[in-house]
Motif scaffolding. Sequence first.
Motif, mmCIF file in Angstrom:
data_model
loop_
_atom_site.group_PDB
_atom_site.id
_atom_site.type_symbol
_atom_site.label_atom_id
_atom_site.label_comp_id
_atom_site.label_asym_id
_atom_site.label_seq_id
_atom_site.Cartn_x
_atom_site.Cartn_y
_atom_site.Cartn_z
ATOM 1 N N UNK A 15 0.828 -1.175 0.103
ATOM 2 C CA UNK A 15 0.015 -0.071 0.003
ATOM 3 C C UNK A 15 0.951 1.157 0.079
ATOM 4 N N UNK A 16 1.997 1.170 0.885
ATOM 5 C CA UNK A 16 2.878 2.234 0.868
ATOM 6 C C UNK A 16 3.414 2.476 -0.640
ATOM 7 N N UNK A 17 3.864 1.631 -1.225
ATOM 8 C CA UNK A 17 4.420 1.444 -2.492
ATOM 9 C C UNK A 17 3.489 2.231 -3.637
ATOM 10 N N UNK A 18 2.298 1.567 -3.493
ATOM 11 C CA UNK A 18 0.948 2.069 -4.478
ATOM 12 C C UNK A 18 0.804 3.681 -4.139
ATOM 13 N N UNK A 19 0.745 4.173 -3.000
ATOM 14 C CA UNK A 19 0.473 5.425 -2.816
ATOM 15 C C UNK A 19 1.816 6.560 -3.226
ATOM 16 N N UNK A 72 1.489 8.800 -11.039
ATOM 17 C CA UNK A 72 0.110 9.091 -11.389
ATOM 18 C C UNK A 72 -0.223 10.495 -11.385
ATOM 19 N N UNK A 73 0.139 11.194 -10.481
ATOM 20 C CA UNK A 73 -0.315 12.418 -10.252
ATOM 21 C C UNK A 73 0.443 13.340 -11.701
ATOM 22 N N UNK A 104 -3.490 11.198 -3.005
ATOM 23 C CA UNK A 104 -3.074 9.943 -3.044
ATOM 24 C C UNK A 104 -2.460 9.476 -1.635
ATOM 25 N N UNK A 105 -2.026 10.373 -0.868
ATOM 26 C CA UNK A 105 -1.523 9.862 0.549
ATOM 27 C C UNK A 105 -2.747 9.967 1.594
ATOM 28 N N UNK A 110 -6.806 3.277 0.096
ATOM 29 C CA UNK A 110 -6.456 2.299 -0.778
ATOM 30 C C UNK A 110 -5.594 2.771 -1.884
ATOM 31 N N UNK A 111 -4.222 2.585 -2.113
ATOM 32 C CA UNK A 111 -3.402 3.224 -2.931
ATOM 33 C C UNK A 111 -3.853 2.369 -4.275
#
Length: 99
Positions: free
Chosen positions: A14-18, A25-26, A65-66, A70-71
């Motif tokens: 989840x940390x990696x995805x965020x 992504x942004x 995102x943070x 859920x990332x």
Amino acid sequence: MPANKKYLTTSPWQRFAKITAGILGGYLVSMSFHMALTSWISATNIIITSAFTGFILWATLMVVAFIAKNGWKIWGLYILTTLLFSSILYLGTLYNPLV
């Protein structure tokens, strides 16, 4: 004052995805938004203002995102938004090629 542990993400995935959704992504969403605008509005004006508004939008999307729980859902939202802006860009170049 350190952060409360119950609010921190414990899963490394989840940390990696965020982190990746916030940074990569942004950036993809903000740049595809400005490119879609250039296909419908004067490109000179959009390019000049995108230096400022692109950073503001990117920073806002990084914070979103943070904040999310859920990332992977944020990644899905950012990918769908990027595809939407890319299709607007495609339609703009198809129907309005000289702008």
